[in-house]
Motif scaffolding. Structure first.
Motif, PDB file in Angstrom:
ATOM      1  N   LEU A  23       8.177 -10.916  14.258  1.00 14.50           N
ATOM      2  CA  LEU A  23       7.715  -9.545  14.473  1.00 14.50           C
ATOM      3  C   LEU A  23       7.492  -9.271  15.959  1.00 14.50           C
ATOM      4  CD1 LEU A  23       5.162  -8.808  11.603  1.00 14.50           C
ATOM      5  CD2 LEU A  23       6.930  -7.228  12.409  1.00 14.50           C
ATOM      6  N   TRP A  26      10.823  -8.797  17.673  1.00 13.67           N
ATOM      7  CA  TRP A  26      11.447  -7.501  17.398  1.00 13.67           C
ATOM      8  C   TRP A  26      10.832  -6.420  18.284  1.00 13.67           C
ATOM      9  CZ3 TRP A  26      10.505  -8.132  11.418  1.00 13.67           C
ATOM     10  CH2 TRP A  26      11.282  -9.209  10.959  1.00 13.67           C
ATOM     11  N   SER A  27       9.524  -6.486  18.451  1.00  7.69           N
ATOM     12  CA  SER A  27       8.853  -5.520  19.329  1.00  7.69           C
ATOM     13  C   SER A  27       9.322  -5.681  20.771  1.00  7.69           C
ATOM     14  CB  SER A  27       7.340  -5.706  19.256  1.00  7.69           C
ATOM     15  OG  SER A  27       6.851  -5.399  17.966  1.00  7.69           O
ATOM     16  N   LEU A  30      12.858  -4.259  21.340  1.00  5.79           N
ATOM     17  CA  LEU A  30      12.853  -2.802  21.432  1.00  5.79           C
ATOM     18  C   LEU A  30      12.247  -2.337  22.749  1.00  5.79           C
ATOM     19  CD1 LEU A  30      13.727  -0.392  19.746  1.00  5.79           C
ATOM     20  CD2 LEU A  30      11.413  -0.289  18.808  1.00  5.79           C
ATOM     21  N   ALA A 133      16.214  -3.806  15.659  1.00  3.66           N
ATOM     22  CA  ALA A 133      14.791  -4.011  15.942  1.00  3.66           C
ATOM     23  C   ALA A 133      13.985  -2.800  15.495  1.00  3.66           C
ATOM     24  CB  ALA A 133      14.596  -4.274  17.428  1.00  3.66           C
ATOM     25  N   ARG A 134      14.508  -1.612  15.752  1.00  3.05           N
ATOM     26  CA  ARG A 134      13.805  -0.385  15.366  1.00  3.05           C
ATOM     27  C   ARG A 134      13.668  -0.301  13.842  1.00  3.05           C
ATOM     28  NH1 ARG A 134      16.882   2.527  17.877  1.00  3.05           N
ATOM     29  NH2 ARG A 134      15.698   2.634  19.810  1.00  3.05           N
ATOM     30  N   LEU A 137      11.067  -2.930  12.534  1.00  3.28           N
ATOM     31  CA  LEU A 137       9.691  -2.543  12.830  1.00  3.28           C
ATOM     32  C   LEU A 137       9.237  -1.360  11.981  1.00  3.28           C
ATOM     33  CD1 LEU A 137       9.791  -2.953  16.701  1.00  3.28           C
ATOM     34  CD2 LEU A 137       8.505  -4.372  15.086  1.00  3.28           C
ATOM     35  N   ALA A 138      10.177  -0.586  11.475  1.00  2.17           N
ATOM     36  CA  ALA A 138       9.840   0.563  10.630  1.00  2.17           C
ATOM     37  C   ALA A 138       9.775   0.198   9.149  1.00  2.17           C
ATOM     38  CB  ALA A 138      10.870   1.675  10.830  1.00  2.17           C
ATOM     39  N   SER A 139       9.961  -1.071   8.828  1.00  2.00           N
ATOM     40  CA  SER A 139      10.087  -1.499   7.434  1.00  2.00           C
ATOM     41  C   SER A 139       8.766  -1.675   6.708  1.00  2.00           C
ATOM     42  CB  SER A 139      10.839  -2.830   7.388  1.00  2.00           C
ATOM     43  OG  SER A 139      10.034  -3.857   7.986  1.00  2.00           O
ATOM     44  N   SER A 142       5.013  -5.827   8.583  1.00  2.00           N
ATOM     45  CA  SER A 142       3.774  -6.359   9.165  1.00  2.00           C
ATOM     46  C   SER A 142       2.605  -6.300   8.182  1.00  2.00           C
ATOM     47  CB  SER A 142       3.408  -5.598  10.442  1.00  2.00           C
ATOM     48  OG  SER A 142       3.192  -4.220  10.163  1.00  2.00           O
TER      49      SER A 142
END
Length: 207
Positions: A23, A26-27, A30, A133-134, A137-139, A142
């Motif tokens: 995670l 991925w941040s 981006l 990545a976007r 992170l929108a999934s 977290s």
């Protein structure tokens, strides 16, 4: 989500740590605004000529996208454990690519092949585009942690680790997550180093 049980057991602390580590990457991908990044775990071994073959892989992707054969991918496995290889779909070769090989021709094609993978395990090494990545992170991952290789796979394929053993509950858990355009490379450019996995051998979160 510490109350979520996975395969009739709790998650392990190593699985939680591994998921949070991905995670974070991925941040970072981006935030850095690079078109594509290489994400690797700490137990990766590279094949001989890795750098040149990675360049050839990226050149092959560029050529296939430019020729309209595929859309730009979100992510690509450089190493994986194919659980449903019969669902893999081999893509056509591009007629031109570079990557340190002097340019490919019909007589001397690129040293890699690209494919659309079926359900696969392992996040040992993968390429991640900023679009991917976007989406990841929108999934909502977290707040609903499961092992990251299970999660990554179900963003592009139904969760079916083995034939006849689908996990509809996991698919439903992320039913609203953006879908990834995932590719894989053949032959694989990396492998997981043999040995005892600190992730798999960690304690359950209740311990």
């Amino acid at each position: 989500n510490t109350g979520f049980r996975f395969f009739d057991r709790e998650l392990k602390w190593g699985e939680v740590g591994c998921a949070l580590s991905h995670l974070g990457m991925w941040s970072r991908v981006l935030a850095l605004s690079h078109p594509v990044a290489l994400v690797i775990e700490d137990d990766v071994d590279f094949i001989d000529g890795f750098a040149d073959k990675l360049r050839a892989t990226l050149a092959e992707v560029t050529a296939l996208v430019a020729g309209g054969a595929i859309a730009e991918p979100d992510a690509m496995y450089l190493a994986r454990k194919a659980m449903r290889p019969e669902h893999d779909k081999l893509l056509p070769r591009a007629t031109e690519c570079g990557g340190g090989y002097g340019g490919a021709t019909r007589d001397r094609p690129c040293p890699v092949r690209l494919l659309v993978p079926g359900f696969s395990y392992k996040t040992t090494a993968y390429l991640l585009w900023s679009s991917g990545a976007r989406k990841l992170l929108a999934s909502g991952f977290s707040g609903k942690l499961i092992p990251v290789d299970d999660f990554l796979a179900l963003t592009y394929a139904p969760h079916e680790a083995k034939a006849g053993l689908p996990r509809h509950d996991l698919d439903e858990l992320f039913a609203n997550a953006p879908r990834l355009h995932m590719l894989a490379v053949r032959p694989q450019l990396c492998r997981e180093r043999r040995g005892v996995s600190s992730t798999e051998n960690s304690k359950l979160i209740s311990e």
